[in-house]
Design a protein around this motif. Structure first.
Motif, PDB file in Angstrom:
ATOM      1  N   SER A   2       0.834  -1.205   0.000  1.00  0.00           N
ATOM      2  CA  SER A   2       0.000   0.000   0.000  1.00  0.00           C
ATOM      3  C   SER A   2       0.869   1.255   0.000  1.00  0.00           C
ATOM      4  CB  SER A   2      -0.965   0.002   1.176  1.00  0.00           C
ATOM      5  OG  SER A   2      -0.272  -0.014   2.397  1.00  0.00           O
ATOM      6  N   ARG A   3       1.971   1.235   0.727  1.00  0.00           N
ATOM      7  CA  ARG A   3       2.884   2.369   0.728  1.00  0.00           C
ATOM      8  C   ARG A   3       3.474   2.581  -0.669  1.00  0.00           C
ATOM      9  NH1 ARG A   3       6.811   0.982   4.711  1.00  0.00           N
ATOM     10  NH2 ARG A   3       5.070   0.039   5.740  1.00  0.00           N
ATOM     11  N   GLY A   4       3.822   1.496  -1.325  1.00  0.00           N
ATOM     12  CA  GLY A   4       4.356   1.579  -2.681  1.00  0.00           C
ATOM     13  C   GLY A   4       3.338   2.152  -3.648  1.00  0.00           C
ATOM     14  N   TYR A   5       2.073   1.786  -3.472  1.00  0.00           N
ATOM     15  CA  TYR A   5       1.036   2.317  -4.348  1.00  0.00           C
ATOM     16  C   TYR A   5       0.824   3.806  -4.092  1.00  0.00           C
ATOM     17  CZ  TYR A   5      -3.030   2.501  -7.335  1.00  0.00           C
ATOM     18  OH  TYR A   5      -3.892   2.830  -8.352  1.00  0.00           O
ATOM     19  N   GLU A   6       0.863   4.217  -2.833  1.00  0.00           N
ATOM     20  CA  GLU A   6       0.747   5.642  -2.510  1.00  0.00           C
ATOM     21  C   GLU A   6       1.903   6.426  -3.117  1.00  0.00           C
ATOM     22  OE1 GLU A   6       0.526   5.582   1.747  1.00  0.00           O
ATOM     23  OE2 GLU A   6      -1.666   5.377   1.752  1.00  0.00           O
ATOM     24  N   GLU A   7       3.113   5.869  -3.059  1.00  0.00           N
ATOM     25  CA  GLU A   7       4.271   6.527  -3.656  1.00  0.00           C
ATOM     26  C   GLU A   7       4.097   6.628  -5.170  1.00  0.00           C
ATOM     27  OE1 GLU A   7       7.898   4.621  -2.409  1.00  0.00           O
ATOM     28  OE2 GLU A   7       7.406   4.914  -0.287  1.00  0.00           O
ATOM     29  N   PHE A   8       3.609   5.576  -5.781  1.00  0.00           N
ATOM     30  CA  PHE A   8       3.343   5.596  -7.218  1.00  0.00           C
ATOM     31  C   PHE A   8       2.377   6.728  -7.566  1.00  0.00           C
ATOM     32  CE2 PHE A   8      -0.022   4.328 -10.228  1.00  0.00           C
ATOM     33  CZ  PHE A   8       0.681   4.502 -11.415  1.00  0.00           C
ATOM     34  N   LEU A  39      -6.937  -4.381   1.747  1.00  0.00           N
ATOM     35  CA  LEU A  39      -6.504  -2.989   1.852  1.00  0.00           C
ATOM     36  C   LEU A  39      -5.955  -2.489   0.520  1.00  0.00           C
ATOM     37  CD1 LEU A  39      -5.852  -0.422   3.574  1.00  0.00           C
ATOM     38  CD2 LEU A  39      -3.634  -1.483   3.999  1.00  0.00           C
ATOM     39  N   ILE A  40      -4.992  -3.199  -0.047  1.00  0.00           N
ATOM     40  CA  ILE A  40      -4.390  -2.742  -1.296  1.00  0.00           C
ATOM     41  C   ILE A  40      -5.396  -2.823  -2.439  1.00  0.00           C
ATOM     42  CG2 ILE A  40      -3.337  -4.981  -1.867  1.00  0.00           C
ATOM     43  CD1 ILE A  40      -1.841  -1.504  -2.632  1.00  0.00           C
ATOM     44  N   THR A  41      -6.245  -3.831  -2.453  1.00  0.00           N
ATOM     45  CA  THR A  41      -7.267  -3.934  -3.496  1.00  0.00           C
ATOM     46  C   THR A  41      -8.216  -2.750  -3.421  1.00  0.00           C
ATOM     47  OG1 THR A  41      -7.143  -6.345  -3.467  1.00  0.00           O
ATOM     48  CG2 THR A  41      -9.102  -5.383  -4.456  1.00  0.00           C
ATOM     49  N   ASP A  42      -8.655  -2.393  -2.224  1.00  0.00           N
ATOM     50  CA  ASP A  42      -9.548  -1.244  -2.064  1.00  0.00           C
ATOM     51  C   ASP A  42      -8.890   0.046  -2.534  1.00  0.00           C
ATOM     52  OD1 ASP A  42     -11.526  -2.895  -1.075  1.00  0.00           O
ATOM     53  OD2 ASP A  42     -11.197  -2.348   1.030  1.00  0.00           O
ATOM     54  N   MET A  43      -7.593   0.213  -2.260  1.00  0.00           N
ATOM     55  CA  MET A  43      -6.876   1.411  -2.699  1.00  0.00           C
ATOM     56  C   MET A  43      -6.852   1.500  -4.221  1.00  0.00           C
ATOM     57  SD  MET A  43      -3.541   1.590  -0.217  1.00  0.00           S
ATOM     58  CE  MET A  43      -2.926   3.089  -0.984  1.00  0.00           C
TER      59      MET A  43
END
Length: 113
Positions: A2-8, A39-43
């Protein structure tokens, strides 16, 4: 993840990305817990819903354990009107599925060489 996706998402041009390829050929041990997967799927789904632009996401894995761990995540991503996700065994298959030119594969590091 999830942190990686936020950074992306914070990168310039991230909103324009319509195709993504996740090369997991070098991963030998990968497991997702249900809460983390949700969590990551929802993001990712929320981001796609907000942008209202269809996105294709390809995962490449060869290890059977990694392959099976990612299958559930891929199925959850596909439960979105704006996402299509698929799990494949090679970069070339992933590029074909994404509808991209196979010459892109030359730009990627291949651990098998």
């Amino acid at each position: 993840m999830s942190r990686g996706y936020e950074e992306f998402l914070s990168l310039p041009g991230a909103q324009a990305v319509r195709f993504s390829l996740h090369d997991m050929r070098g991963v030998a041990d990968f497991s997702l817990q249900m809460s983390g997967t949700e969590l990551i799927t929802d993001m990712v789904k929320s981001d796609a819903d907000q942008r209202r632009v269809h996105r294709r996401i390809a995962f490449v894995a060869q290890d059977p354990g990694v392959f099976s761990s990612i299958m559930f995540y891929v199925a959850m991503l596909n439960d979105s009107a704006y996402l299509s996700a698929h799990l494949l065994a090679s970069i070339e298959e992933a590029l074909d599925w994404l509808g991209l030119d196979r010459s892109i594969a030359a730009l990627l590091k291949d651990d098998e060489d």
